[in-house]
Write a protein that holds these residues in place. Structure first.
Motif, PDB file in Angstrom:
ATOM      1  N   PRO A  32     -46.523   2.258 -44.901  1.00  4.35           N
ATOM      2  CA  PRO A  32     -45.281   2.502 -44.152  1.00  4.35           C
ATOM      3  C   PRO A  32     -45.150   3.977 -43.754  1.00  4.35           C
ATOM      4  CG  PRO A  32     -44.797   1.969 -46.456  1.00  4.35           C
ATOM      5  CD  PRO A  32     -46.273   1.791 -46.273  1.00  4.35           C
ATOM      6  N   ALA A 122     -44.847   6.854 -26.625  1.00  2.00           N
ATOM      7  CA  ALA A 122     -44.591   7.757 -25.508  1.00  2.00           C
ATOM      8  C   ALA A 122     -45.558   7.460 -24.372  1.00  2.00           C
ATOM      9  CB  ALA A 122     -44.774   9.199 -25.975  1.00  2.00           C
ATOM     10  N   ARG A 138     -49.746   9.025 -24.707  1.00  3.43           N
ATOM     11  CA  ARG A 138     -49.744  10.416 -25.136  1.00  3.43           C
ATOM     12  C   ARG A 138     -51.109  10.832 -25.677  1.00  3.43           C
ATOM     13  NH1 ARG A 138     -45.982  12.094 -30.128  1.00  3.43           N
ATOM     14  NH2 ARG A 138     -47.733  11.098 -31.170  1.00  3.43           N
ATOM     15  N   VAL A 291     -32.599  12.127 -31.390  1.00  2.00           N
ATOM     16  CA  VAL A 291     -33.313  13.313 -30.923  1.00  2.00           C
ATOM     17  C   VAL A 291     -32.267  14.240 -30.320  1.00  2.00           C
ATOM     18  CG1 VAL A 291     -35.173  14.233 -29.502  1.00  2.00           C
ATOM     19  CG2 VAL A 291     -35.346  11.904 -30.409  1.00  2.00           C
TER      20      VAL A 291
HETATM   21  N1  LIG Z   1     -47.571   4.630 -41.076  1.00 11.68           N
HETATM   22  C1  LIG Z   1     -48.568   5.429 -40.778  1.00 11.68           C
HETATM   23  O1  LIG Z   1     -49.666   5.271 -41.273  1.00 11.68           O
HETATM   24  C2  LIG Z   1     -48.360   6.515 -39.782  1.00 11.68           C
HETATM   25  C3  LIG Z   1     -49.444   7.278 -39.338  1.00 11.68           C
HETATM   26  C4  LIG Z   1     -49.188   8.254 -38.386  1.00 11.68           C
HETATM   27  C5  LIG Z   1     -47.898   8.464 -37.904  1.00 11.68           C
HETATM   28  N2  LIG Z   1     -46.884   7.695 -38.382  1.00 11.68           N
HETATM   29  C6  LIG Z   1     -45.502   7.887 -37.926  1.00 11.68           C
HETATM   30  O2  LIG Z   1     -45.460   8.368 -36.624  1.00 11.68           O
HETATM   31  C7  LIG Z   1     -44.459   9.350 -36.507  1.00 11.68           C
HETATM   32  C8  LIG Z   1     -45.096  10.656 -36.140  1.00 11.68           C
HETATM   33  O3  LIG Z   1     -45.564  10.496 -34.898  1.00 11.68           O
HETATM   34  P1  LIG Z   1     -45.237  11.422 -33.688  1.00 11.68           P
HETATM   35  O4  LIG Z   1     -46.039  12.642 -33.769  1.00 11.68           O
HETATM   36  O5  LIG Z   1     -45.346  10.548 -32.513  1.00 11.68           O
HETATM   37  O6  LIG Z   1     -43.771  11.926 -33.878  1.00 11.68           O
HETATM   38  P2  LIG Z   1     -42.414  11.178 -33.805  1.00 11.68           P
HETATM   39  O7  LIG Z   1     -42.590   9.770 -33.459  1.00 11.68           O
HETATM   40  O8  LIG Z   1     -41.705  11.462 -35.064  1.00 11.68           O
HETATM   41  O9  LIG Z   1     -41.663  11.927 -32.618  1.00 11.68           O
HETATM   42  C9  LIG Z   1     -42.164  12.136 -31.309  1.00 11.68           C
HETATM   43  C10 LIG Z   1     -42.031  10.963 -30.453  1.00 11.68           C
HETATM   44  O10 LIG Z   1     -40.713  10.488 -30.416  1.00 11.68           O
HETATM   45  C11 LIG Z   1     -40.605   9.617 -29.331  1.00 11.68           C
HETATM   46  N3  LIG Z   1     -39.230   9.604 -28.803  1.00 11.68           N
HETATM   47  C12 LIG Z   1     -38.367   8.560 -28.961  1.00 11.68           C
HETATM   48  N4  LIG Z   1     -37.206   8.813 -28.389  1.00 11.68           N
HETATM   49  C13 LIG Z   1     -37.290  10.041 -27.840  1.00 11.68           C
HETATM   50  C14 LIG Z   1     -36.372  10.827 -27.098  1.00 11.68           C
HETATM   51  N5  LIG Z   1     -35.129  10.407 -26.827  1.00 11.68           N
HETATM   52  N6  LIG Z   1     -36.781  12.035 -26.680  1.00 11.68           N
HETATM   53  C15 LIG Z   1     -38.028  12.480 -26.971  1.00 11.68           C
HETATM   54  N7  LIG Z   1     -38.937  11.762 -27.665  1.00 11.68           N
HETATM   55  C16 LIG Z   1     -38.570  10.557 -28.106  1.00 11.68           C
HETATM   56  C17 LIG Z   1     -41.651  10.024 -28.354  1.00 11.68           C
HETATM   57  O11 LIG Z   1     -42.579   8.984 -28.254  1.00 11.68           O
HETATM   58  C18 LIG Z   1     -42.322  11.194 -29.002  1.00 11.68           C
HETATM   59  O12 LIG Z   1     -43.689  11.221 -28.760  1.00 11.68           O
HETATM   60  C19 LIG Z   1     -43.772   9.439 -37.817  1.00 11.68           C
HETATM   61  O13 LIG Z   1     -42.645   8.604 -37.817  1.00 11.68           O
HETATM   62  C20 LIG Z   1     -44.822   8.913 -38.773  1.00 11.68           C
HETATM   63  O14 LIG Z   1     -44.259   8.365 -39.924  1.00 11.68           O
HETATM   64  C21 LIG Z   1     -47.098   6.739 -39.292  1.00 11.68           C
END
Ligand SMILES: NC(=O)c1ccc[n+]([C@@H]2O[C@H](COP(=O)([O-])OP(=O)(O)OC[C@H]3O[C@@H](n4cnc5c(N)ncnc54)[C@H](O)[C@@H]3O)[C@@H](O)[C@H]2O)c1
Ligand SMILES: [Zn+2]
Length: 672
Positions: A32, A122, A138, A291
């Protein structure tokens, strides 16, 4: 200890990279998000304390993951970054402080554009001269995957901008996600086809968008909400606030989320956070936080970026809806209708604000689908008011002593046999009349008006008698004594007499009422009547096999099986015989003599689709002429009645040289 750090750091980084690969590239996370976030925070902490150890390729410095091989690549002209996270008010305050460290602003008056954090993925969508020409994921922020064909299948994304003088280029950035209803339907369809289901809407959205075949994407209920502009080339300048830019995007036909508002200062940000948290369960799509972005573009530009995220925005996240914990055991509960439900006994875990120690596993299919074993580490999801569910297994944490889950073959409450009828997901205890778990429902049904019609015995009395252990099976009703009844709360002499009188009166009943009162699954009033008329005696019904039961009007495979299984359970027979020995009686149904006619005593099979009669009408008509209607063609079959599109049964009948009649032939025969 100090020597240990690089080792730990390497391990941590490798683990994070592995998790990122499964999450971003395979759309199939191993753990998770909460677990990933914990490891990431740990790495950040170590790096903050030992800045010399930071490397450019550390997961703290990078966005997402490399694009998947099958797609062509798209280089982003403006990098697509991630967002910094806050998980508490203190972390939000720290974010605001970092702004005042770099710019002379008064936070209390500083305007923020507040948006829900949509839980999808994204995308970048490029419009050249107003026409959609390219779309990309992305990826690792610098390079993404070319998903143009897939993006074009999403209904709410315009292929052409709605404006007179479109910019030479406009890159729209936003989130593609799958609304909850669509996600549930997609999973239901997958389950029905025996295919793999998605653990949550985010994985479903990512898996649907990153398809090499756009036809598959086009069938998936995806939606775009834009949240920003990337590349922009035009004589016309863009508005100078983020909020106004979103309004402008909306005006040219690009969908933007409706929950977005402007707010000022810490107080305003917290108000937005809490009001969106309140609405979270009713939005219809998953969000994982808010956000918060500085609205003034000039100030945004002044603040700039740190390694992989802007300094002018933060994601203030909600507590995780998914957590992991250990499955200690599985308990099997018997419901009021005999359905056996496996319940997961969990090591208590805090998910979305509450401690969870039980979760439903639904049924045997679900256990098989999850491939879960006792002692496994499992992923628990608790969304809204929904009962916590196990959505996955963390296989890498499976211990050697994990053991498979055995579905019981005997009822854990009454020890009657448990069966599962083909085509049904639920397994049930067959000891309907005998099972303590089912007795309240059975007793309520037994005394009801259309069953044994014992009006002096109501639900309250049944409950009292059950509590006092005076009532286990319906037979016990006929053993009650006046003194016992009169001593009960709110009863007295008069009500006791009344109850006993109506119990006595109910002994003279009819076969169909008695059958209905037994509460056999899916045997309603009408079916009970058909059974009684068809077989005439209880013994004949008890001795009938499934094929014979299916000859009865309205009785198909499933109902026939329920009836047949009922009599296979010795406990049920015990109760029925006791009822009879206690004086319950009826007159056997006199079966009508059917006049001689060409159809009498013939074995008939119906096939294909009929145009004038329904199947049941045709069956009833045939039976009224004394036919035996069965489901399969054999040497014993006298006639096959074939409607439109008759298939294998017709072929077989022709092979066996059996007379084939049309629907019209049947009607003609029965009219004369
Ligand atoms: N479970 C797993 O194994 C695992 C592995 C890697 C990453 N993750 C998860 O992925 C996330 C990290 O990924 P991340 O680098 O994409 O960061 P993030 O998802 O925390 O934040 C960035 C992303 O938020 C999104 N977003 C949604 N609404 C938005 C808005 N209104 N304005 C701007 N952006 C918005 C965009 O897609 C943007 O790329 C974390 O939640 C992490 O827990 C989980
Ligand atoms: Zn039982």
């Amino acid at each position: 200890m100090a020597n240990n750090i690089p080792h730990t750091i390497d391990e941590l980084r490798n683990k994070l990279r592995e998790y990122e690969y499964h999450y971003h590239v395979l759309d199939n996370p191993l753990v998770p998000d909460a677990e990933y976030d914990r490891l990431m925070n740990e790495l950040k902490k170590i790096e903050a304390e030992n800045p010399a150890l930071i490397t450019v390729d550390s997961p703290t410095q990078r966005v997402g993951a490399k694009p998947l091989d099958g797609f062509s690549q798209v280089k982003h002209k403006v990098p697509m970054l991630s967002l910094d996270n806050a998980f508490s008010d203190e972390e939000l305050e720290a974010f605001l402080r970092r702004i005042t460290d770099r710019a002379t602003v008064n936070i209390a008056n500083l305007e923020f554009c507040c948006e829900p954090k949509l839980d999808g993925l994204a995308v970048s969508i490029l419009y050249e001269n107003g026409v959609l020409t390219q779309a990309a994921t992305r990826g690792d922020g610098a390079t993404g995957e070319d998903i143009t064909a897939n993006i074009r299948t999403i209904r709410n994304i315009p292929l052409k901008l709605n404006m007179a003088n479109p910019p030479a280029s406009l890159e729209v950035r936003g989130e593609v996600f799958m609304p909850q209803r669509g996600f549930e339907q997609l999973n239901e369809k997958a389950l029905a086809k025996g295919e793999k289901t998605f653990a949550n809407p985010r994985n479903a959205a990512a898996g649907s968008l990153r398809q090499l075949d756009p036809k598959i994407t086009s069938q998936r209920p995806l939606v775009l909400n834009a949240y920003g502009v990337g590349v922009y080339e035009s004589e016309q300048p863009l508005p100078d606030t983020h909020f106004a830019r979103l309004q402008w995007l909306k005006s040219i036909g690009i969908p933007v989320n409706n929950e977005i508002i402007l707010a000022k200062g810490m107080k305003g940000l917290l108000e937005f956070y809490h009001s969106i948290a309140q609405k979270r369960d009713s939005l219809g799509y998953d969000i994982d936080g808010t956000v918060l972005k500085i609205n003034d573009i000039q100030l945004q530009e002044q603040l700039g970026f740190i390694s992989k995220a802007p300094r002018w925005a933060i994601a203030y996240k909600f507590p995780a809806q998914e957590e992991m914990t250990v499955l200690n055991d599985v308990e099997f509960q018997v419901g009021r209708t005999g359905a056996i439900t496996p319940v997961a006994k969990l090591e208590p875990v805090f998910v979305a604000g509450v401690t969870v120690s039980n979760a439903t596993l639904h049924n045997g299919d679900e256990i098989a689908r999850l491939g879960v074993c006792i002692h496994d580490t499992v992923i628990i999801r608790r969304a809204g008011d929904v009962i916590p569910q196990i959505v996955g297994v963390v296989l890498e944490k499976r211990p050697e002593f994990a053991k498979s889950i055995q579905f019981p073959t005997a009822c854990p409450v009454c020890n009657s046999s448990v069966i599962r009828i083909e085509g049904e997901a639920v397994a049930r205890c067959t000891g309907g009349l005998f099972c303590n778990a089912q007795r309240k429902e059975i007793l309520k049904h037994f005394v009801s008006r259309k069953a044994m019609d014992i009006d002096g015995v109501g639900v309250k009395l049944i409950e009292q008698l059950m509590e006092k252990e005076l009532l286990h099976t319906p037979a016990d009703l006929f053993k009650l004594e006046k003194e016992t009844l009169a001593r009960l709360e709110r009863m007295g002499e008069k009500s006791a007499t009344k109850a006993l009188l109506s119990i006595e009166k109910s002994k003279a009943t009819t076969l169909s009422r008695f059958l209905f009162a037994l509460g056999i699954r899916e045997v309603g009033e009408a079916t009970a009547l058909n059974l009684a008329n068809h077989f005439g005696t209880l013994d004949a019904i008890r001795q009938a096999n499934v094929e014979q039961l299916k000859e009865v009007q309205d009785v198909g495979e499933v109902v026939a099986n329920h009836i047949y299984r009922f009599w296979l359970e010795p406990h049920n027979i015990e109760v029925v015989e006791e009822l009879i020995s206690l004086g319950v009686h009826w007159d056997d149904v006199v079966q009508q003599e059917i006049k001689d006619n060409p159809l009498k005593d013939k074995n008939v099979v119906l096939t294909g689709s009929l145009s004038q009669l329904t199947r049941d009408q045709a069956k009833a008509l045939l039976q009224s002429f004394g036919c035996k209607v069965s489901g399969s063609v054999s040497k014993k079959t006298d006639f096959l009645i074939a409607g439109e599109k008759a298939g294998s049964k017709l072929t077989k009948a022709q092979e066996l040289g059996i007379t084939v009649l049309s629907e019209q032939d049947l009607i003609d025969l029965t009219v004369e």
